[in-house]
Enzyme design. Sequence first.
Site, mmCIF file in Angstrom:
data_model
loop_
_atom_site.group_PDB
_atom_site.id
_atom_site.type_symbol
_atom_site.label_atom_id
_atom_site.label_comp_id
_atom_site.label_asym_id
_atom_site.label_seq_id
_atom_site.Cartn_x
_atom_site.Cartn_y
_atom_site.Cartn_z
ATOM 1 C CD GLU A 18 -1.450 -2.293 2.063
ATOM 2 O OE1 GLU A 18 -0.231 -2.604 1.995
ATOM 3 O OE2 GLU A 18 -2.273 -2.971 2.695
ATOM 4 C CE LYS A 20 5.524 -0.782 -6.599
ATOM 5 N NZ LYS A 20 6.929 -0.517 -6.921
ATOM 6 N NE ARG A 520 14.210 -2.862 -7.943
ATOM 7 C CZ ARG A 520 13.583 -3.697 -8.764
ATOM 8 N NH1 ARG A 520 12.488 -3.323 -9.401
ATOM 9 N NH2 ARG A 520 14.057 -4.914 -8.981
ATOM 10 C CG HIS A 646 28.184 -8.272 -16.492
ATOM 11 N ND1 HIS A 646 28.824 -7.124 -16.864
ATOM 12 C CD2 HIS A 646 27.092 -7.891 -15.796
ATOM 13 C CE1 HIS A 646 28.141 -6.088 -16.407
ATOM 14 N NE2 HIS A 646 27.084 -6.532 -15.752
ATOM 15 C CG HIS A 699 23.140 3.253 -14.082
ATOM 16 N ND1 HIS A 699 24.469 2.929 -14.192
ATOM 17 C CD2 HIS A 699 22.554 2.229 -13.427
ATOM 18 C CE1 HIS A 699 24.683 1.760 -13.626
ATOM 19 N NE2 HIS A 699 23.540 1.315 -13.148
ATOM 20 C CB CYS A 731 25.089 -2.957 -16.622
ATOM 21 S SG CYS A 731 24.184 -4.268 -15.756
HETATM 22 N N1 GLN Z 1 22.902 -10.222 -18.356
HETATM 23 C C1 GLN Z 1 22.232 -9.326 -17.470
HETATM 24 C C2 GLN Z 1 21.616 -8.183 -18.262
HETATM 25 O O1 GLN Z 1 22.169 -7.850 -19.280
HETATM 26 C C3 GLN Z 1 23.175 -8.765 -16.434
HETATM 27 C C4 GLN Z 1 22.476 -7.865 -15.453
HETATM 28 C C5 GLN Z 1 23.322 -7.423 -14.281
HETATM 29 O O2 GLN Z 1 24.511 -7.433 -14.322
HETATM 30 N N2 GLN Z 1 22.705 -7.026 -13.216
HETATM 31 O O3 GLN Z 1 20.620 -7.614 -17.878
HETATM 32 ZN ZN ZN Z 2 25.619 -5.544 -14.729
#
Ligand code: GLN
Ligand code: ZN
Length: 761
Positions: A18, A20, A520, A646, A699, A731
Amino acid sequence: MMAISANLGFPRIGVKRELKHAIEQYWTGIISEQELKRTAAELRQKHWKLQRDHGILHIPSNDFSLYDHVLDTAVMVGAVPPRYGWQGETVSLSTYFAMARGTSDVTAMELTKWFDTNYHYIVPEFHAGQTFCLASAKPIDEFKEALALGILTRPVILGPVSFLMLGKSVDGPFSLGQSLSRILPVYESVISLLAGAGAEWIQIDEPVLTLDLSQEVMDAFPDVYARLHRAAASARICLATYFNSLGDALSMVCRLPVQALHVDLVRAPEQIDQLLHSVPETMCLSLGIIDGRNIWRTDLDIALAMLERAKDILPGRQIMVAPSCSLIHCPVDLAEENKMDDETKGWLAFATQKLDEISVLTKALNDGHEAVKEALLESSRRVQSRRQSPRIHQPAIQSRVASVDDSMLRRKSAYSARRELQYSFLRLPALPTTTIGSFPQTAEVRTMRAAARKREITGEQYRVFLKKTISEAIRFQEEIGLDVLVHGETERNDMVEYFGEQLNGFMSTQNGWVQSYGTRCVKPPIIFGDVSRSSAMTVDWISYAQSLTNKPVKGMLTGPVTILQWSFVRDDKPRQDIAFQLALALRDEVEDLEAAGIKVIQIDEPALREGLPLRRKQWPAYLEWAVNAFKLVSSGVRDDTQIHTHMCYSNFNDIIDSIAALDADVISIEASRSNMELLQVFAQFQYPNEIGPGVYDIHSPRVPSVEEISSHLHNALAVLNSGQIWVNPDCGLKTRGWPEVRKSLKNMVAAARSVRSALLK
Ligand code: GLN
Ligand code: ZN
C-alpha cells in the site's frame, strides 16, 4: 516479569504494498500530500496494533519511513546537502523526495546497500564545516501518535556513530570526533524530547558495532553513550547491534551506560557464552533469536533451550526475546499466500508469524512450557516435516556435490592456449564488440508477459512474440556490426527469478515482497530444497537466436553466487553447499549450450562482491567457495568455448586475485563512471585474460558520442594490452529505450572501429 517480548522494526510497505502505491500516486499527482500522509498513518496504526495483538510488549515506532530510515535520520539532524536549497525550516516532502530521487534540476543522493542485506539506504552527505540542527520531530511525532492510540512504543533511532559512519564526506577529510561533537546536541534533544513525551525505552541502533572498527571509532562510544544516557534521564536505552557478532567491541559495549543490549544470535550464535558472562548486572540482554532476515519457521525447541540457558546463567535477570534484526527484511504475512500448499507453508514464517514466535517463546519463559504446549508441538511437527521431507532432501544431488573433485574446477588448458583456439574459431577482430545481455524490456514486452501469465494469450502466442523480439534484436545487431551477439533476454522478467522458476528446490511467493529501496520492492525466490535441473532452461532461445546469424551468439546464465545472494536461502545447510548444487545444475546447462553449438557462454555474477562477509577475516573462506562455485559451472567446456562473466561494479582492488582465479576468458565490468581508472588494478596485477571495461553508463538515457567512447578506449589502451580489451556497455540494457540504445550502440561500434584501425596503423 522475567522475559519481555520485543521487536526491532516492522515492514513499512504494507502487506499489499500500500505504501509503495500511495507514494507513487503522490509522485504522479494522483493523490495529495494529505492523502499520502493519511495512508502512511493508517499503515503505522495497523502495524502497531498488529504487533500488540500478537503479544509484543516492546513495539517499535519511528521504524516507519516514506523512503528510508537513514534519509530520515539525515533530515532529523538537518544534514540536507546545499544543492536542495533548504533554508533551515522543516524539510518539506518535496525536498525529502528530491534528496531521495533527484528532480530534473538536481541529482539524488547516493543509494548503497545496507550492510550485507538487499536493502539500500540513502548515503548521508557531509561537507566541510558540516553543522547539524534538529530539523524534524518525526521520532517524537510518531511516538505521540502511537501513544494517542493507547500504545506505548519503543522509539527507534539510528545511533550517531553509525549514522556518521554510513555517510560520506563530499569535500575533503572527515573527522569523526568533530562531527560527533556537532551532532550530539541534536541527538540529546531528540532523546530528551522522547523521554519527556513519556518514552520508557528508546532503542538506539548501532549496527556498525558488528564491523571491523578502528580504535578511534571504538573509543568514541563511551563518551557518546554517557551523554545520551544523561539526556535520556529516566528513560532507558536499548543499544541494538545486528548482522554479526560484537567481536572485539564486546567488552567496550558491556561498559556503556545503557540499560539493554541487543545482539544477533542468528548470525552469530557463538557469541552467547562470552556475552552471558560479560554482561553487567545493570544491563538487560535482548536476545535476537528469531531470524529477521529469512523466512523459515524457527525451531522453537532449540531457541527455547538457548533462552533457558541464558535464564540459568543470569538468574533473576530480565531478558528480552527479539528478532535478530528489524523485520523489514522479511515479507509481511504468510497468510497472504493462498496458492502455497499447507506442507510448505508450515515451514515458513513471515514478519507477522515471527511476532507469534517471539511471544510464544516469551510466554514459555515466563509461564513455563505447559502454557504454550500446543504452539511448541505444532512447531516441532513442522520442523520435523521440513527436516524429513523428500521434497527437500535428494540424496542423489547431495552425493553428486560430494563427488565434485578438483579436476572439475579447472579448464582443460591454460588461458593462453584457449585463447588461440577461440580466436581462430570465432574470428574476432581486435577490440571485439558485444553487449551485456539484455535489451530494452519495452511496454510491449511487459504487456505480453503479463498477458501470458494471466492466460489472456496462449503459451504459443507468447513464444511467437518472443521469437519476433529475438529476430529483431539479431537483425539490429548484425546491421550495426556487433561482433558477439546476444538474444536480448526478453523472456526473463528477472535474472534470478527466471532460473528459480525452472530449477527444482525453488519456490516463489505471490506476495512475499520485501523493500529493496524507496518504493522498489522485490519478491525473492525461496530455495527450500536440494537444487537440480529437470531440463535445459535457456538452450531453445539461444539456439533460435544462433540459427538466425553466422555471428556467435552468447549463451546467458546467472551465476550461482548471484542466485544465492538474491534469494531466500535455506538455513539447514551451509551456503556453499547450496552454491555447489546450483553450480552443478548450471554446469549441465553450460554443457547443453555447448552441445547445441553455442561458442560463447556468459555467466553473470553481479552479486559476487556484495556477498563478501562484513568482517575481513571471514573473506577468504567466502571467496574460496564463491570462486569454486563459478569454476564448477564454467570449467567443463572445451578449450575453444569462450567463457565470459559480468560484474557491474567498479571496485576490484581488494578481490582482484579472486577475480583472476575465476579464470573466465573474458570479464565485462562497469568502468565508464570511473573513467577507466579501475583498470589500474588489473594492470598492476598483470591480469592475464580479457576484459571488457564498460565504455558507457547505462543508467541514463544519454547517448554517448563516438569521441567520448573512443577516449575511454584510449584510456584503456594506455594501461592494458590491446589484445585484452573488449568493447561493451557497463551493464545490460533492459531499463533503457530502443531509440537511445540504437544510437548508443552504433556509436560504440563506430568508436571501436576507428580505434581498431588506428591500432593497425
Ligand atoms: N545479463 C544481465 C543483463 O544484461 C546482467 C544484469 C546485471 O549485471 N545485473 O541484464
Ligand atoms: Zn551488470
